[in-house]
Design a protein around this motif. Structure first.
Motif, PDB file in Angstrom:
ATOM      1  N   VAL A  18       0.725  -1.188  -0.035  1.00 25.39           N
ATOM      2  CA  VAL A  18      -0.099   0.003   0.109  1.00 25.39           C
ATOM      3  C   VAL A  18       0.984   1.134   0.027  1.00 25.39           C
ATOM      4  O   VAL A  18       1.506   1.496   1.134  1.00 25.39           O
ATOM      5  N   ASP A  19       0.798   2.105  -1.128  1.00 30.14           N
ATOM      6  CA  ASP A  19       1.584   3.246  -1.237  1.00 30.14           C
ATOM      7  C   ASP A  19       1.278   4.008  -2.450  1.00 30.14           C
ATOM      8  O   ASP A  19       0.651   3.350  -3.500  1.00 30.14           O
ATOM      9  N   ASP A  20       1.293   5.160  -2.193  1.00 32.85           N
ATOM     10  CA  ASP A  20       0.739   6.101  -3.309  1.00 32.85           C
ATOM     11  C   ASP A  20       1.779   6.596  -4.178  1.00 32.85           C
ATOM     12  O   ASP A  20       1.419   7.153  -5.614  1.00 32.85           O
ATOM     13  N   GLU A  21       3.196   6.208  -3.975  1.00 31.53           N
ATOM     14  CA  GLU A  21       4.359   6.494  -4.761  1.00 31.53           C
ATOM     15  C   GLU A  21       4.578   5.389  -6.057  1.00 31.53           C
ATOM     16  O   GLU A  21       4.638   4.315  -5.433  1.00 31.53           O
ATOM     17  N   ILE A  22       4.129   5.598  -7.070  1.00 30.60           N
ATOM     18  CA  ILE A  22       4.225   4.436  -8.244  1.00 30.60           C
ATOM     19  C   ILE A  22       5.546   3.882  -7.967  1.00 30.60           C
ATOM     20  O   ILE A  22       5.928   2.485  -8.530  1.00 30.60           O
ATOM     21  N   THR A  23       6.818   4.595  -8.024  1.00 24.51           N
ATOM     22  CA  THR A  23       8.022   4.466  -8.001  1.00 24.51           C
ATOM     23  C   THR A  23       8.419   3.431  -6.797  1.00 24.51           C
ATOM     24  O   THR A  23       9.180   2.308  -6.969  1.00 24.51           O
ATOM     25  N   VAL A  24       7.712   3.719  -5.760  1.00 21.09           N
ATOM     26  CA  VAL A  24       8.076   2.632  -4.577  1.00 21.09           C
ATOM     27  C   VAL A  24       7.625   1.542  -4.936  1.00 21.09           C
ATOM     28  O   VAL A  24       7.781   0.310  -4.586  1.00 21.09           O
ATOM     29  N   LEU A  25       6.308   1.543  -5.333  1.00 19.25           N
ATOM     30  CA  LEU A  25       5.504   0.028  -5.656  1.00 19.25           C
ATOM     31  C   LEU A  25       6.032  -0.769  -6.895  1.00 19.25           C
ATOM     32  O   LEU A  25       6.212  -1.905  -6.576  1.00 19.25           O
ATOM     33  N   LYS A  26       6.471   0.011  -7.716  1.00 15.27           N
ATOM     34  CA  LYS A  26       7.422  -0.552  -8.728  1.00 15.27           C
ATOM     35  C   LYS A  26       8.653  -1.212  -8.092  1.00 15.27           C
ATOM     36  O   LYS A  26       8.932  -2.542  -8.370  1.00 15.27           O
ATOM     37  N   LEU A  27       9.233  -0.653  -7.639  1.00 14.39           N
ATOM     38  CA  LEU A  27      10.653  -1.322  -6.772  1.00 14.39           C
ATOM     39  C   LEU A  27      10.270  -2.389  -5.684  1.00 14.39           C
ATOM     40  O   LEU A  27      10.871  -3.443  -5.927  1.00 14.39           O
TER      41      LEU A  27
END
Length: 131
Positions: A18-27
């Motif tokens: 659960v995160d609103d930052e797409i780069t964090v989710l992709k990582l």
């Protein structure tokens, strides 16, 4: 023939991200997809809705600062629930120290990791929490 609500056992543990930052989710997806089944949501409201549909993750990794339902409210709702309160939770944050978080969130969580996080330490922490 199994009932329509029957679900086959999973080969891999299920982690809710659960995160609103797409780069964090992709990582996170890149780091974890080989070893775990992943479900991704952009905020706590979506994650709670998904869980209320009957889904039960084995572990949750959540950011603290998100729109709609932030990580603090998300954890609060899980920990006050009789159904979800025992799910291990790893919180990610660039803004909170452990001391600050302890004052704001009187509910237990398993780990706070700063952003940016160390992928090796994250994977080790996940393995420890799931074993």
């Amino acid at each position: 023939m199994p009932s329509p609500n029957w679900k086959a056992p999973r080969d891999k543990k299920l982690i809710l991200l659960v995160d609103d930052e797409i780069t964090v989710l992709k990582l996170l997806e890149f780091i974890l997809k080989k070893d775990y089944e992943l479900v991704i949501h952009n905020n706590g409201l979506e994650a709670i809705s998904w869980m209320d549909e009957g889904h039960m993750p084995d572990l949750i990794i959540s950011d603290l600062e998100m729109p709609y339902v932030d990580g603090l409210d998300f954890v609060r709702s899980l920990k006050t629930s009789g159904y979800y309160r025992d799910i291990p939770i790893i919180l990610l944050s660039a803004a909170y120290s452990l001391e600050d978080l302890a004052e704001k969130l009187p509910y237990n969580f398993n780990l706070l990791m700063p952003k940016p996080f160390n992928p090796t330490k994250l994977k080790e922490s996940i393995q420890n929490l799931l074993n």
